[in-house]
Design a protein around this motif. Structure first.
Motif, PDB file in Angstrom:
ATOM      1  N   PRO A  64      -5.684  -1.298  -1.859  1.00 48.25           N
ATOM      2  CA  PRO A  64      -5.802   0.159  -1.735  1.00 48.25           C
ATOM      3  C   PRO A  64      -4.601   0.967  -2.232  1.00 48.25           C
ATOM      4  CG  PRO A  64      -5.206  -0.769   0.372  1.00 48.25           C
ATOM      5  CD  PRO A  64      -5.398  -1.934  -0.579  1.00 48.25           C
ATOM      6  N   VAL A  65      -3.451   0.304  -2.374  1.00 46.66           N
ATOM      7  CA  VAL A  65      -2.227   1.034  -2.728  1.00 46.66           C
ATOM      8  C   VAL A  65      -1.518   0.324  -3.875  1.00 46.66           C
ATOM      9  CG1 VAL A  65       0.042   1.794  -1.890  1.00 46.66           C
ATOM     10  CG2 VAL A  65      -1.934   1.899  -0.372  1.00 46.66           C
ATOM     11  N   GLY A  66      -1.007   1.128  -4.792  1.00 42.85           N
ATOM     12  CA  GLY A  66      -0.210   0.610  -5.900  1.00 42.85           C
ATOM     13  C   GLY A  66       0.954   1.543  -6.144  1.00 42.85           C
ATOM     14  N   ARG A  67       1.659   1.324  -7.239  1.00 44.95           N
ATOM     15  CA  ARG A  67       2.810   2.152  -7.581  1.00 44.95           C
ATOM     16  C   ARG A  67       2.675   2.662  -9.002  1.00 44.95           C
ATOM     17  NH1 ARG A  67       3.271  -1.215  -4.053  1.00 44.95           N
ATOM     18  NH2 ARG A  67       3.094  -3.022  -5.370  1.00 44.95           N
ATOM     19  N   ILE A  68       2.855   3.978  -9.177  1.00 46.60           N
ATOM     20  CA  ILE A  68       2.851   4.549 -10.509  1.00 46.60           C
ATOM     21  C   ILE A  68       4.299   4.675 -10.964  1.00 46.60           C
ATOM     22  CG2 ILE A  68       2.697   6.941  -9.671  1.00 46.60           C
ATOM     23  CD1 ILE A  68       0.913   7.309 -12.322  1.00 46.60           C
ATOM     24  N   VAL A  69       4.545   4.260 -12.193  1.00 44.60           N
ATOM     25  CA  VAL A  69       5.886   4.303 -12.785  1.00 44.60           C
ATOM     26  C   VAL A  69       5.836   5.329 -13.904  1.00 44.60           C
ATOM     27  CG1 VAL A  69       7.709   2.968 -13.899  1.00 44.60           C
ATOM     28  CG2 VAL A  69       6.170   1.847 -12.252  1.00 44.60           C
ATOM     29  N   TYR A  70       6.686   6.340 -13.802  1.00 49.31           N
ATOM     30  CA  TYR A  70       6.670   7.436 -14.774  1.00 49.31           C
ATOM     31  C   TYR A  70       8.086   7.943 -14.975  1.00 49.31           C
ATOM     32  CZ  TYR A  70       6.897  10.455 -10.623  1.00 49.31           C
ATOM     33  OH  TYR A  70       7.278  11.061  -9.457  1.00 49.31           O
ATOM     34  N   THR A  71       8.243   8.933 -15.836  1.00 47.26           N
ATOM     35  CA  THR A  71       9.558   9.497 -16.102  1.00 47.26           C
ATOM     36  C   THR A  71       9.698  10.830 -15.386  1.00 47.26           C
ATOM     37  OG1 THR A  71       9.583   8.440 -18.262  1.00 47.26           O
ATOM     38  CG2 THR A  71      11.137  10.225 -17.921  1.00 47.26           C
ATOM     39  N   ARG A  72      10.787  10.965 -14.632  1.00 47.27           N
ATOM     40  CA  ARG A  72      11.096  12.220 -13.941  1.00 47.27           C
ATOM     41  C   ARG A  72      12.533  12.604 -14.288  1.00 47.27           C
ATOM     42  NH1 ARG A  72      10.333  11.766  -7.876  1.00 47.27           N
ATOM     43  NH2 ARG A  72      12.270  10.616  -8.025  1.00 47.27           N
ATOM     44  N   GLN A  73      12.690  13.744 -14.918  1.00 45.39           N
ATOM     45  CA  GLN A  73      14.003  14.215 -15.350  1.00 45.39           C
ATOM     46  C   GLN A  73      14.729  13.154 -16.174  1.00 45.39           C
ATOM     47  OE1 GLN A  73      15.885  15.516 -11.720  1.00 45.39           O
ATOM     48  NE2 GLN A  73      14.568  17.309 -11.562  1.00 45.39           N
ATOM     49  N   ALA A  74      14.006  12.573 -17.120  1.00 44.74           N
ATOM     50  CA  ALA A  74      14.519  11.565 -18.061  1.00 44.74           C
ATOM     51  C   ALA A  74      14.916  10.245 -17.410  1.00 44.74           C
ATOM     52  CB  ALA A  74      15.676  12.129 -18.881  1.00 44.74           C
ATOM     53  N   LEU A  75      14.522  10.041 -16.145  1.00 42.37           N
ATOM     54  CA  LEU A  75      14.827   8.796 -15.450  1.00 42.37           C
ATOM     55  C   LEU A  75      13.542   8.151 -14.950  1.00 42.37           C
ATOM     56  CD1 LEU A  75      17.864  10.060 -13.343  1.00 42.37           C
ATOM     57  CD2 LEU A  75      17.943   8.583 -15.364  1.00 42.37           C
ATOM     58  N   PRO A  76      13.546   6.819 -14.796  1.00 37.56           N
ATOM     59  CA  PRO A  76      12.353   6.166 -14.261  1.00 37.56           C
ATOM     60  C   PRO A  76      12.129   6.543 -12.798  1.00 37.56           C
ATOM     61  CG  PRO A  76      14.074   4.548 -14.742  1.00 37.56           C
ATOM     62  CD  PRO A  76      14.598   5.887 -15.138  1.00 37.56           C
ATOM     63  N   ALA A  77      10.885   6.754 -12.443  1.00 43.13           N
ATOM     64  CA  ALA A  77      10.502   7.067 -11.067  1.00 43.13           C
ATOM     65  C   ALA A  77       9.326   6.184 -10.676  1.00 43.13           C
ATOM     66  CB  ALA A  77      10.129   8.542 -10.948  1.00 43.13           C
ATOM     67  N   VAL A  78       9.280   5.800  -9.424  1.00 39.32           N
ATOM     68  CA  VAL A  78       8.207   4.960  -8.899  1.00 39.32           C
ATOM     69  C   VAL A  78       7.692   5.607  -7.625  1.00 39.32           C
ATOM     70  CG1 VAL A  78       7.554   2.675  -8.063  1.00 39.32           C
ATOM     71  CG2 VAL A  78       9.331   2.895  -9.820  1.00 39.32           C
ATOM     72  N   LEU A  79       6.375   5.741  -7.534  1.00 40.99           N
ATOM     73  CA  LEU A  79       5.773   6.399  -6.382  1.00 40.99           C
ATOM     74  C   LEU A  79       4.570   5.591  -5.895  1.00 40.99           C
ATOM     75  CD1 LEU A  79       5.859   9.054  -4.699  1.00 40.99           C
ATOM     76  CD2 LEU A  79       4.217   9.981  -6.333  1.00 40.99           C
ATOM     77  N   PRO A  80       4.537   5.225  -4.607  1.00 38.75           N
ATOM     78  CA  PRO A  80       3.341   4.548  -4.095  1.00 38.75           C
ATOM     79  C   PRO A  80       2.192   5.541  -3.988  1.00 38.75           C
ATOM     80  CG  PRO A  80       4.928   4.885  -2.327  1.00 38.75           C
ATOM     81  CD  PRO A  80       5.568   5.404  -3.578  1.00 38.75           C
ATOM     82  N   VAL A  81       0.992   5.112  -4.371  1.00 37.27           N
ATOM     83  CA  VAL A  81      -0.186   5.975  -4.348  1.00 37.27           C
ATOM     84  C   VAL A  81      -1.427   5.155  -3.987  1.00 37.27           C
ATOM     85  CG1 VAL A  81       0.659   7.657  -6.045  1.00 37.27           C
ATOM     86  CG2 VAL A  81      -0.560   5.639  -6.844  1.00 37.27           C
ATOM     87  N   SER A  82      -2.383   5.830  -3.362  1.00 34.19           N
ATOM     88  CA  SER A  82      -3.699   5.220  -3.197  1.00 34.19           C
ATOM     89  C   SER A  82      -4.415   5.411  -4.530  1.00 34.19           C
ATOM     90  CB  SER A  82      -4.466   5.860  -2.050  1.00 34.19           C
ATOM     91  OG  SER A  82      -4.603   7.246  -2.261  1.00 34.19           O
ATOM     92  N   PHE A  83      -5.379   4.559  -4.820  1.00 37.62           N
ATOM     93  CA  PHE A  83      -6.026   4.598  -6.132  1.00 37.62           C
ATOM     94  C   PHE A  83      -7.382   3.930  -6.079  1.00 37.62           C
ATOM     95  CE2 PHE A  83      -4.315   0.417  -5.944  1.00 37.62           C
ATOM     96  CZ  PHE A  83      -5.086  -0.366  -6.782  1.00 37.62           C
ATOM     97  N   GLY A  84      -8.080   4.002  -7.183  1.00 36.20           N
ATOM     98  CA  GLY A  84      -9.331   3.294  -7.366  1.00 36.20           C
ATOM     99  C   GLY A  84      -9.397   2.793  -8.797  1.00 36.20           C
ATOM    100  N   VAL A  85     -10.354   1.922  -9.073  1.00 33.26           N
ATOM    101  CA  VAL A  85     -10.567   1.410 -10.422  1.00 33.26           C
ATOM    102  C   VAL A  85     -11.970   1.796 -10.838  1.00 33.26           C
ATOM    103  CG1 VAL A  85     -10.646  -0.638 -11.892  1.00 33.26           C
ATOM    104  CG2 VAL A  85      -8.974  -0.503 -10.041  1.00 33.26           C
ATOM    105  N   ASP A  86     -12.088   2.466 -11.978  1.00 30.78           N
ATOM    106  CA  ASP A  86     -13.381   2.890 -12.494  1.00 30.78           C
ATOM    107  C   ASP A  86     -14.075   1.705 -13.154  1.00 30.78           C
ATOM    108  OD1 ASP A  86     -15.365   4.764 -12.795  1.00 30.78           O
ATOM    109  OD2 ASP A  86     -14.326   5.949 -14.313  1.00 30.78           O
TER     110      ASP A  86
END
Length: 146
Positions: free
Chosen positions: A23-45
């Protein structure tokens, strides 16, 4: 990866199947030119896309809409020293098609933190990788934790 290191690669379909079970994963993205990781609930289409449902005015939506991101989910059995990890890399986009929004409102993921203005974000699975560790602390049937 080295031969006999205890890991084995998972095929794309197996990765997506396992991803759909947690039910939970982590999205890895760029925030203010730095790597950021955020836990999120999700689904798979059905096509393997990762779906998030979040506030339309969130910092996350502003940071990832149209960007290449990574998404990781896993399942770990600490007692057995075993588990798996799957990473999906692809472009994240806010879903704007009214018919698709209506479909996802019925079948898509539910946000754990509801917001008055929610949007769906789709991560297209351009690269899907995964690996599994089976019985990481045993060698030839002998428990190495003793």
């Amino acid at each position: 990866m080295y031969p006999n290191d205890g890991f084995h690669e998972l095929e794309r379909q197996e990765c997506l199947r396992r991803l759909a079970k947690v039910p939970v994963g982590r999205i890895v993205y760029t925030r203010q030119a730095l790597p950021a990781v955020l836990p999120v609930s999700f689904g798979v289409d059905g096509d393997g896309a990762v779906l998030l449902r979040t506030s339309a005015v969130s910092e996350l939506v502003r940071a990832i809409d149209g960007a290449v991101v990574a998404f990781e989910a896993d399942d770990v059995d600490a007692a057995r020293h075993a588990g798996w990890s799957v990473v999906v890399t692809g472009t994240a986009t806010v879903v704007t098609d009214p018919a698709e929004i209506e479909r996802l409102a019925r079948t898509g993921p539910v946000s754990w933190v509801p917001s008055p203005q929610e949007v769906f974000v789709r991560i297209e699975p351009e690269l899907v990788t995964g690996r599994e560790l089976v019985g990481g602390r045993t060698l030839y049937g002998v428990d190495l934790t003793v």
